[in-house]
Design a protein around this motif. Structure first.
Motif, short mmCIF file in Angstrom:
data_model
loop_
_atom_site.label_atom_id
_atom_site.label_comp_id
_atom_site.label_asym_id
_atom_site.label_seq_id
_atom_site.Cartn_x
_atom_site.Cartn_y
_atom_site.Cartn_z
N LYS A 130 0.81 -1.22 0.00
CA LYS A 130 0.00 0.00 0.00
C LYS A 130 0.84 1.27 0.00
CE LYS A 130 -4.09 -1.75 2.47
NZ LYS A 130 -4.94 -1.57 3.67
N HIS A 131 2.04 1.20 0.57
CA HIS A 131 2.76 2.44 0.89
C HIS A 131 4.06 2.58 0.12
CE1 HIS A 131 -0.14 3.32 4.04
NE2 HIS A 131 -0.03 2.06 4.43
N PHE A 132 3.95 2.58 -1.19
CA PHE A 132 5.12 2.87 -2.01
C PHE A 132 5.64 4.28 -1.72
CE2 PHE A 132 3.44 -0.62 -4.65
CZ PHE A 132 4.60 -1.34 -4.86
N ASP A 133 4.75 5.17 -1.30
CA ASP A 133 5.16 6.53 -0.98
C ASP A 133 6.15 6.56 0.18
OD1 ASP A 133 2.94 5.62 0.57
OD2 ASP A 133 2.57 7.67 1.25
N ASP A 163 5.83 -2.00 4.94
CA ASP A 163 4.68 -1.44 4.23
C ASP A 163 3.77 -0.71 5.22
OD1 ASP A 163 2.95 -0.79 2.21
OD2 ASP A 163 1.99 -2.77 2.13
N LEU A 164 4.24 0.45 5.66
CA LEU A 164 3.55 1.24 6.68
C LEU A 164 3.53 2.71 6.26
CD1 LEU A 164 5.34 -0.21 9.85
CD2 LEU A 164 2.97 -0.69 9.15
N ILE A 169 6.98 4.55 10.69
CA ILE A 169 8.35 4.04 10.57
C ILE A 169 9.18 4.60 11.74
CG2 ILE A 169 10.45 4.05 9.17
CD1 ILE A 169 8.27 2.36 7.96
N LYS A 170 9.86 3.70 12.47
CA LYS A 170 10.59 4.11 13.66
C LYS A 170 11.96 4.71 13.35
CE LYS A 170 8.40 0.85 16.85
NZ LYS A 170 8.64 -0.27 17.80
N GLY A 171 12.46 4.46 12.15
CA GLY A 171 13.76 4.99 11.80
C GLY A 171 14.46 4.09 10.79
N HIS A 221 9.51 -2.48 12.61
CA HIS A 221 9.06 -1.27 11.92
C HIS A 221 10.18 -0.27 11.64
CE1 HIS A 221 4.67 -1.96 13.49
NE2 HIS A 221 5.14 -2.96 12.75
N TYR A 222 11.41 -0.79 11.47
CA TYR A 222 12.52 0.03 11.01
C TYR A 222 12.81 -0.28 9.53
CZ TYR A 222 13.72 1.28 15.83
OH TYR A 222 13.70 1.77 17.11
#
Length: 248
Positions: A130-133, A163-164, A169-171, A221-222
Motif C-alpha cells: 500500500k505504501h510505495f510513498d 509497508d507502513l 516508521i521508527k527509523g 518497523h525500522y
C-alpha cells in the motif's frame, strides 16, 4: 544529478512508476526496465541473443532482457549522458537475507556498482503493497545524504521498507543480512497431457533473525539498510584453502 532507475518487476510495475514520479524533481531520470516480470533473474546477462530496447510514450525504456541487461545497457551505450547513480526498485516484496542471491532487484543495483556508480536496491515488504510513498521518502533521504556515507567503492545498499505509513516508521537501521531455513519443496503437478511440471516452492522461514539482522529491523518497523560487498571472496578462508591445496 542523473539517476538510472531499473527493477525486476517490469517497466509497468507500480513500484518503478512511484519511484520515477517521486524522484523527478530531485534529478534527471532515465528509466530502463524489463518488458515483463523478471523476478528471480539474479545477475544473469543475455549473451546469446540481441537485446532490444524500446522507448515508450512516457520516456521509459522497455528492454527484452534481464534487470542486469537493463542497467548494463543503460550505462554502456543506451544513453548519451553519464549517470551519477543507480536505483533499483521499488520491488513489490522483500529482499531479505538469502533473497539477495536470487533477486533481480539487487542484481540491477549490483551491475550499477560493478560499472562504477553508487547504487541502491529498494524493496517494499508485502503482502498488500500500500505504501510505495513511504519507500519513495526513504529513497529521497538516502540520495540526499549519500555523499556523507563514505561507503567503500565496492559496496551497494540493500534497503527494505516496511509497508507502513511514513509516520509509523521508527527509523533507519544499518543491518546485516539474516539467513533463512532451506526452501520449501517444489510443488509437483501435471500438465493437460499428463507430463510432470514443477513450481519452485516458497522460500524458507527465517532462521538467523536476531537483533542486528535485516529480518529483525523490519519486524520492528525500522527500514533495514544492509551494505552488500561486491567482492564475494571469503578472505579469511584463503589461508585454509591454501593449506589444503598444499597437501594435494
Amino acid at each position: 544529478m542523473h539517476i538510472i532507475i531499473s527493477n525486476d518487476d517490469g517497466y509497468s510495475a507500480e513500484g518503478i512508476n512511484a519511484l520515477a514520479d517521486g524522484l523527478q524533481e530531485l534529478a534527471q531520470l532515465t528509466v530502463v526496465a524489463p518488458d515483463r516480470d523478471r523476478s528471480g533473474a539474479s545477475h544473469s546477462l543475455t549473451l546469446e541473443y540481441p537485446i532490444r530496447a524500446t522507448e515508450m510514450a512516457n520516456g521509459f525504456f522497455r528492454v527484452d532482457g534481464t534487470p542486469t541487461d537493463c542497467v548494463h545497457l543503460a550505462i554502456t551505450g543506451l544513453i548519451k549522458t553519464e549517470a551519477d547513480m543507480v536505483v533499483s526498485g521499488i520491488n513489490a516484496g522483500a529482499n531479505l537475507g538469502d533473497d539477495v542471491l536470487y533477486s533481480g532487484t539487487v542484481a540491477a543495483a549490483m551491475e550499477g556498482r560493478f560499472l562504477g556508480l553508487p547504487s541502491l536496491a529498494v524493496s517494499l515488504l508485502g503482502p498488500q503493497f500500500k505504501h510505495f510513498d513511504t519507500a519513495v521518502t526513504v529513497v529521497k533521504i538516502l540520495i540526499e545524504h549519500i555523499h556523507l556515507s563514505e561507503l567503500p567503492v565496492d559496496t551497494l545498499l540493500n534497503v527494505n521498507v516496511p509497508d507502513l505509513p511514513w509516520e509509523q516508521i521508527k527509523g533507519l537501521q544499518a543491518t546485516r543480512l539474516g539467513h533463512r531455513h532451506k526452501a520449501e519443496p517444489v510443488i509437483k503437478e501435471q500438465d493437460p497431457r499428463g507430463r510432470n511440471i514443477y513450481w519452485v516452492g516458497p522460500p524458507g522461514k527465517e532462521k538467523d533473525e536476531g537483533e542486528g539482522t535485516d529480518f529483525y529491523a523490519v519486524k520492528h518497523h525500522y527500514v533495514s539498510v544492509s551494505p552488500i560487498k561486491v567482492d564475494l571472496t571469503h578472505h579469511d578462508t584463503v589461508p585454509t584453502v591454501a593449506n589444503w591445496l598444499e597437501k594435494i
